[in-house]
Design a protein around this motif. Structure first.
Motif, PDB file in Angstrom:
ATOM      1  N   ARG A  56       0.835  -1.216   0.000  1.00 46.69           N
ATOM      2  CA  ARG A  56       0.000   0.000   0.000  1.00 46.69           C
ATOM      3  C   ARG A  56       0.862   1.255   0.000  1.00 46.69           C
ATOM      4  O   ARG A  56       0.635   2.193  -0.758  1.00 46.69           O
ATOM      5  N   HIS A  57       1.841   1.254   0.880  1.00 49.25           N
ATOM      6  CA  HIS A  57       2.674   2.454   1.057  1.00 49.25           C
ATOM      7  C   HIS A  57       3.417   2.786  -0.245  1.00 49.25           C
ATOM      8  O   HIS A  57       3.403   3.932  -0.705  1.00 49.25           O
ATOM      9  N   VAL A  58       4.032   1.773  -0.840  1.00 52.08           N
ATOM     10  CA  VAL A  58       4.821   2.026  -2.054  1.00 52.08           C
ATOM     11  C   VAL A  58       3.907   2.479  -3.184  1.00 52.08           C
ATOM     12  O   VAL A  58       4.158   3.495  -3.838  1.00 52.08           O
ATOM     13  N   MET A  59       2.830   1.732  -3.418  1.00 48.08           N
ATOM     14  CA  MET A  59       1.984   2.042  -4.578  1.00 48.08           C
ATOM     15  C   MET A  59       1.170   3.333  -4.371  1.00 48.08           C
ATOM     16  O   MET A  59       0.907   4.058  -5.319  1.00 48.08           O
ATOM     17  N   GLN A  60       0.778   3.598  -3.143  1.00 48.22           N
ATOM     18  CA  GLN A  60      -0.130   4.732  -2.929  1.00 48.22           C
ATOM     19  C   GLN A  60       0.582   6.033  -2.561  1.00 48.22           C
ATOM     20  O   GLN A  60       0.006   7.106  -2.682  1.00 48.22           O
ATOM     21  N   THR A  61       1.850   5.927  -2.112  1.00 48.09           N
ATOM     22  CA  THR A  61       2.548   7.169  -1.752  1.00 48.09           C
ATOM     23  C   THR A  61       3.858   7.350  -2.505  1.00 48.09           C
ATOM     24  O   THR A  61       4.499   8.388  -2.376  1.00 48.09           O
ATOM     25  N   GLY A  62       4.281   6.350  -3.221  1.00 48.35           N
ATOM     26  CA  GLY A  62       5.530   6.489  -3.967  1.00 48.35           C
ATOM     27  C   GLY A  62       6.705   5.793  -3.308  1.00 48.35           C
ATOM     28  O   GLY A  62       7.784   5.718  -3.884  1.00 48.35           O
ATOM     29  N   GLY A  63       6.518   5.316  -2.083  1.00 44.12           N
ATOM     30  CA  GLY A  63       7.484   4.393  -1.498  1.00 44.12           C
ATOM     31  C   GLY A  63       8.640   4.982  -0.732  1.00 44.12           C
ATOM     32  O   GLY A  63       9.540   4.254  -0.321  1.00 44.12           O
ATOM     33  N   THR A  64       8.641   6.276  -0.489  1.00 38.08           N
ATOM     34  CA  THR A  64       9.762   6.797   0.297  1.00 38.08           C
ATOM     35  C   THR A  64       9.470   6.633   1.792  1.00 38.08           C
ATOM     36  O   THR A  64       8.315   6.537   2.203  1.00 38.08           O
TER      37      THR A  64
END
Ligand code: SF4
Length: 348
Positions: free
Chosen positions: A31-39
């Motif tokens: 979720r974090h990588v795909m929805q926020t760009g993963g930083t």
């Protein structure tokens, strides 16, 4: 781990095999990588007691969207260029539409269909894009350009149905609700008319995506001159494939007709087109041809366009006018693919 080519479930399986951890860990990471760009993965609460796992993950995750190396804007339309790992470049176009953003993605570098009105066709096929490179365009638009893309159209460089090995998985990844979450009804695949591909796309698991057909002619003689694919897959066979295609509720086949002065602009053409579309649940986009430098085809005059539109309306065709959004940055129909500025086929 190449996350951009994986659905949540594929990622969770790979995560379990590699780190021995279940979805308690893998789902927030996906979720974090795909929805926020993963930083800032190490700031996720699940890693507060396991900073070494966060560090390992940060090293292992491959976000191979490629850098955005150029971007130009014209009246809200943004064309951006992504450099791939092998140095080839692809173009994608962000189009603002009705308070939503649509992204026109490429599926190949170049194209082998050879449509006469298309700049990409003149490049020939250089290679297919991978699933990650297709998904990467949406990822880049959302997380590098900061555009909230909600619709995806496969109308950029290339013939998507000539690269279904990458396009079908890309549709699944883009649609994953735990990731980029683009609804299938908000995805449209545009084809020059590859009938086997239409039938394969129709059989995709889950809900169907929208289908657009780049038709551009009222009969086989004209279509074969403009689009070589028509010689092997004539209009009657294409029409049968379109009738078989499963539509979503309230769905329709989107038909694109690039109007070219002196080629496909006569009243008899409008009438033949209307007869062809009659058995289909079709919505026609009438697109004025937008000539690229060196093209031997001509743009229709405003009066030719209006006259042709009027004939279609008189024939009771559901027709939408399409302007030339993005024309000044060569992001309009048939104009992606120029090395100096951009690249695509039947972009809106
Ligand atoms: S219009 Fe589409 S299918 Fe035809 S050459 Fe261009 S990119 Fe390929």
């Amino acid at each position: 781990m190449k996350i951009l080519e994986q659905t949540h479930d594929q990622f969770a399986d790979a995560f379990l095999r590699r780190y021995g951890k279940g979805t308690h860990y893998s789902t927030p990471v996906y979720r974090h990588v795909m929805q926020t760009g993963g930083t800032g993965l190490d700031r996720l609460p699940i890693f507060s007691q396991m900073p070494e796992l966060a560090g390992r993950l940060q090293r292992d995750l491959v976000l191979d969207a490629g850098p955005v190396v150029n971007q130009v804007e014209d009246h809200g339309v943004i064309k951006f260029v992504t450099r791939l790992a092998d140095g080839l470049e692809i173009e994608s176009v962000v189009i603002p539409m009705f308070r939503r953003f649509t992204l026109c993605v490429s599926s190949q570098v170049g194209c082998r269909m050879g449509c006469r009105f298309c700049r990409t066709g003149k490049m020939g096929l250089m290679r297919h894009l991978t699933t990650a490179e297709i998904v990467g365009q949406v990822f880049a638009a959302r997380h590098r350009l900061g555009v909230d893309v909600r619709n995806v159209v496969f109308m950029g460089m290339g013939e998507p149905l000539d690269n279904l090995e990458s396009v079908l998985p890309a549709i699944r990844v883009l649609g994953d609700q735990r990731g980029l979450d683009i609804a299938r009804r908000h995805m449209t695949v545009s084809t020059a008319g590859l009938i086997d591909g239409i039938d394969r796309l129709a059989r995709i698991d889950g809900a169907p995506v929208n289908l657009a057909i780049s038709l551009n002619a009222p009969n086989d003689a004209i279509r074969s001159r403009l689009m070589p694919v028509n010689r092997a897959m004539p209009m009657a066979d294409l029409q049968a494939a379109l009738r078989r295609y499963p539509l979503s509720r309230k769905g329709a086949i989107f038909v694109e007709y690039v109007l070219i002065e002196g080629i496909n602009d006569q009243q008899a053409h409008a009438q033949a087109l209307a007869r062809y579309l009659a058995p289909l649940n079709a919505k026609l986009n009438l697109i004025p041809y937008n000539p690229a430098p060196g093209s031997d085809l001509k743009a229709p005059s405003p009066s030719t366009y209006e006259r042709f539109l009027g004939w279609l309306v008189a024939e009771r065709v559901f027709v939408r006018r399409r302007g030339e959004k993005g024309g000044r940055i060569m992001a309009a129909c048939g104009q992606l693919g120029g090395r100096e500025c951009c690249a695509s086929g039947t972009c809106l």
